[in-house]
Write a protein that holds these residues in place. Sequence first.
Motif, PDB file in Angstrom:
ATOM      1  N   PRO A   1       0.837  -1.210   0.000  1.00  0.00           N
ATOM      2  CA  PRO A   1       0.000   0.000   0.000  1.00  0.00           C
ATOM      3  C   PRO A   1       0.870   1.259   0.000  1.00  0.00           C
ATOM      4  N   ASP A   2       0.493   2.275  -0.763  1.00  0.00           N
ATOM      5  CA  ASP A   2      -0.640   2.353  -1.655  1.00  0.00           C
ATOM      6  C   ASP A   2      -0.175   2.159  -3.090  1.00  0.00           C
ATOM      7  N   TYR A   3      -0.903   1.357  -3.852  1.00  0.00           N
ATOM      8  CA  TYR A   3      -0.813   1.243  -5.304  1.00  0.00           C
ATOM      9  C   TYR A   3       0.583   0.816  -5.788  1.00  0.00           C
ATOM     10  N   ALA A   4       1.188  -0.126  -5.111  1.00  0.00           N
ATOM     11  CA  ALA A   4       2.555  -0.520  -5.447  1.00  0.00           C
ATOM     12  C   ALA A   4       2.717  -2.031  -5.411  1.00  0.00           C
ATOM     13  N   TYR A   5       3.742  -2.497  -6.123  1.00  0.00           N
ATOM     14  CA  TYR A   5       4.122  -3.910  -6.106  1.00  0.00           C
ATOM     15  C   TYR A   5       5.584  -4.038  -5.679  1.00  0.00           C
ATOM     16  N   LEU A   6       5.862  -5.057  -4.890  1.00  0.00           N
ATOM     17  CA  LEU A   6       7.227  -5.537  -4.725  1.00  0.00           C
ATOM     18  C   LEU A   6       7.476  -6.480  -5.890  1.00  0.00           C
ATOM     19  N   VAL A   7       8.527  -6.201  -6.679  1.00  0.00           N
ATOM     20  CA  VAL A   7       8.806  -7.010  -7.858  1.00  0.00           C
ATOM     21  C   VAL A   7      10.211  -7.597  -7.755  1.00  0.00           C
ATOM     22  N   ARG A   8      10.399  -8.696  -8.463  1.00  0.00           N
ATOM     23  CA  ARG A   8      11.692  -9.357  -8.542  1.00  0.00           C
ATOM     24  C   ARG A   8      12.117  -9.385 -10.012  1.00  0.00           C
ATOM     25  N   GLY A   9      13.330  -8.916 -10.312  1.00  0.00           N
ATOM     26  CA  GLY A   9      13.789  -8.924 -11.689  1.00  0.00           C
ATOM     27  C   GLY A   9      15.047  -8.100 -11.872  1.00  0.00           C
ATOM     28  N   SER A  10      15.530  -8.060 -13.096  1.00  0.00           N
ATOM     29  CA  SER A  10      16.781  -7.373 -13.412  1.00  0.00           C
ATOM     30  C   SER A  10      16.600  -5.859 -13.421  1.00  0.00           C
ATOM     31  N   ALA A  11      17.745  -5.156 -13.451  1.00  0.00           N
ATOM     32  CA  ALA A  11      17.707  -3.692 -13.518  1.00  0.00           C
ATOM     33  C   ALA A  11      17.050  -3.232 -14.810  1.00  0.00           C
ATOM     34  N   ALA A  12      17.299  -3.949 -15.908  1.00  0.00           N
ATOM     35  CA  ALA A  12      16.692  -3.575 -17.183  1.00  0.00           C
ATOM     36  C   ALA A  12      15.177  -3.745 -17.142  1.00  0.00           C
ATOM     37  N   GLN A  13      14.722  -4.813 -16.536  1.00  0.00           N
ATOM     38  CA  GLN A  13      13.277  -5.032 -16.417  1.00  0.00           C
ATOM     39  C   GLN A  13      12.646  -3.962 -15.522  1.00  0.00           C
ATOM     40  N   GLN A  14      13.329  -3.599 -14.449  1.00  0.00           N
ATOM     41  CA  GLN A  14      12.815  -2.552 -13.573  1.00  0.00           C
ATOM     42  C   GLN A  14      12.745  -1.218 -14.311  1.00  0.00           C
ATOM     43  N   ALA A  15      13.742  -0.950 -15.150  1.00  0.00           N
ATOM     44  CA  ALA A  15      13.737   0.297 -15.929  1.00  0.00           C
ATOM     45  C   ALA A  15      12.592   0.309 -16.935  1.00  0.00           C
ATOM     46  N   ALA A  16      12.274  -0.866 -17.487  1.00  0.00           N
ATOM     47  CA  ALA A  16      11.182  -0.946 -18.458  1.00  0.00           C
ATOM     48  C   ALA A  16       9.844  -0.604 -17.815  1.00  0.00           C
ATOM     49  N   ALA A  17       9.704  -0.868 -16.535  1.00  0.00           N
ATOM     50  CA  ALA A  17       8.441  -0.581 -15.846  1.00  0.00           C
ATOM     51  C   ALA A  17       8.151   0.917 -15.784  1.00  0.00           C
TER      52      ALA A  17
END
Length: 828
Positions: A89-105
């Motif tokens: 909360p609020d309006y967020a996700y904990l994500v697992r992945g590479s720096a490139a994938q995080q940048a794509a988000a």
Amino acid sequence: MRLFHGLLLLSLVLLSFGSAASKPPSATIPPKLYLQRGTIDLTVASQTQADPWLQPIDGYAVIQFSGPILLKQRQAVAATGLEIVEYLPDYAYLVRGSAAQQAAARTIDGFYARGAWTLADKVQPGLLKLLQRGQYRGLPLRTIGWDNQLASAEQAVKAQGLTLDAIRSVDQMLQLARISEVRWIEVVSTPKLIDQYARQVQQVEPVWMDRQLYGQNQIVAYTDTGLDTGSLATLSNDFANRIQATQVLSAGSNWDDNHGHGTHVAGSIAGNGALSGSNPASHSYTSSMAGIAPEAKLVVQAFEADVNGNIVGLPTDFYPMYQQAYNAGARIHSNSWGDVTGPVTDTEALYGGYPYSAQRTDQFLWEHPDYTMLFGAGNSGADGEVGEMGFCTGGNGVVDPDSLLTPATAKNVITVGASESPRPTGGYTSLPWLLLSFCFATEPILSDTLSDDANGMAAFSSRGPTDDGRIKPDLVAPGTNIVSTRSYGSGASTLWGVHETNGNYVYSGGTSMATPLVAGTVALIREWLATEGLSNPSAAVIKSIALNTTVDIAPGQYGTGVTQEIPYNRPNSVAGWGRSNLSFITKAAPYDLWVDDHAAGLSTGQTVSYNHTTSQPLTVLTNTQPLRVMLNWTDPPASLAAAQQLVNDLDLVVIGPDGTRYYGNNQSTGDRTNNLEGVIINTPQLGAYQIEVNAHNVPIASQAYGLAVAGPLRESNGGGTPTPTTAPTNTPTTGPTNTATATNPPTITVSSTSTATTAPSNTPTATNPPTITVSNTPTATTAPSNTPTATNPPTITVSNTPTATTAPSNTPTTVVNQYQVWAPWASK
């Protein structure tokens, strides 16, 4: 306050106490991130790294959106290759992945900010506080792995040369937190037990006599100290031939009850009173000491407990234990034990928190939506701060807030508090509260006795709210001087004393005793729903019925001055929605009750609208009875690092004939905290109403729900024309709501709203009791009807806001045949 170390069997063995903890604020715009380590604005400059606990964890990140998360945004996150681990909360996700994938988000429409996931987000809040203050000196610990893998985390800890019970320094704790396999670190405590006139208070006997509901074909599990002798050959006749399964939790033990607590609990749920004059063959139980559902079957899950209620045998992860009972056929689970929620050194964290046990309970219920779980709130109520030798100081005659145990703090359970029973003799009837605890040392509690007012609270009953502000308990039931079955297991206690005229029964008290009474009631509700064609109802719709039908017991037993016991507003964190009592079901027309077990899940931005129809009436005919609407949904488990536990957020709105909007839990901007919302209109305006269920934010999967609607909605002749009344009999909305009387219990009739193929099995009463309609998902139409009339009833509609990307799948409305049915509350 007095600190209590251990899980608690909810019979009254010892009392423990807590103080109010600070609550996180509601969501604001722009959004904040509400974590246990603090409230964070991710757009503010990077946090200082001076604190080693704020070191970021590689491979993980927080991706936050600017508002409620739409399905297309969730899909876009997945398309980057990131794995969504948890909602935050609020309006967020904990994500697992590479720096490139995080940048794509960052390119996703509606992206707001990215933040770091830190070592602090792996640590229980009370424990983290000790570490950051330099006050940690060693505590018993447990580690939880990602995806709830306990073994992998333990193996990784050993590989680092660490031993959990030997970690004494902050450096060792940091080493532990840096282990990639470790998701969560929390303090270990020892489980403990929480230690009838009740049938009169809860109006159970009319259900037996008039509606022939005894709990048949219902299987109730309970986890406790076992049952009687632990042998089918010598077991009490009160349970003969109704043991579905026995499951021993303590290694090297068996299922006999050497304590007495478990047998008492079992008797309140399903004892048939065979040793006190009942005749099960003829379904005659009224003059006996039978429990609430005397023909239900039991799944016995047995652990061991010492004389102080310390439990041996409960696993760290409760999920497999719940699954074992579910696999044995149980769909109701009663639990009269609990645990503190944080270190005993932190009075704010000690109660009301959301530790691993609460999260895993919510996860099991999310993944098993037809399983109704009940927990006692705890017996930690106190007035004042605990000092030396158990004496409290600073009391003001009102029991303090914030004393809830876990897993009663879980969102999806029915949390049960204890009210007084009106028993005039026996047990501890004449005992003043002061002699039960020195923390009840201020009038009017001091000299009050334990069982003299059915509208009063048991002083020991744990109060809410939870640390994130959720309203708990959900409801209360009698919990003082309850009579139930005695254990003849070796060394078993007689609890609060042997019954005066029948030695096969004993007295006891606590939220332990209140909880099984509600569990028995749930069995009767499920049995009734099965007779009406809903054989496997969701826990959400059962909870909505149970809380829609409570009796308001405010202001309690001490008047309306500075020592008023129960607030007038409902819900509240003293008695929840009120005392469990389904006697309203026999109430005469125009009273009516209908439910919608809405299995079609909603996504963010979608709305389900209900207008008046024959099967789901919404035209109020008189202002002499309240209109009550209850919405409940089984919510996904929250992140342990989150400071607010609500994940999927629905909103309830009731719209009156004049356009007045009534909001769930009286929150005009939407309740962003609870997964249960209700509207009570004490003196409703006559005319057609509309109900809306809005999906404000559904970041995980889609959200089903249960809805229960009750009020003056049916003419005695079956018509739907409002009947004017000369004057309302309800009290004003600012004062207490009406309570049902035990001397003239109302009745409920379920009559068919579709073509009946068979005649009702029970003859309707002369007072024309109301109907109950049970339906599934409403029929979808292109647009709602805005002007409902009796001759052209509007349909239930599903509409989308412009931001919704998909419509929910809707199944046709199913209206089952309805018969005269009682679904009342229990008492012994």
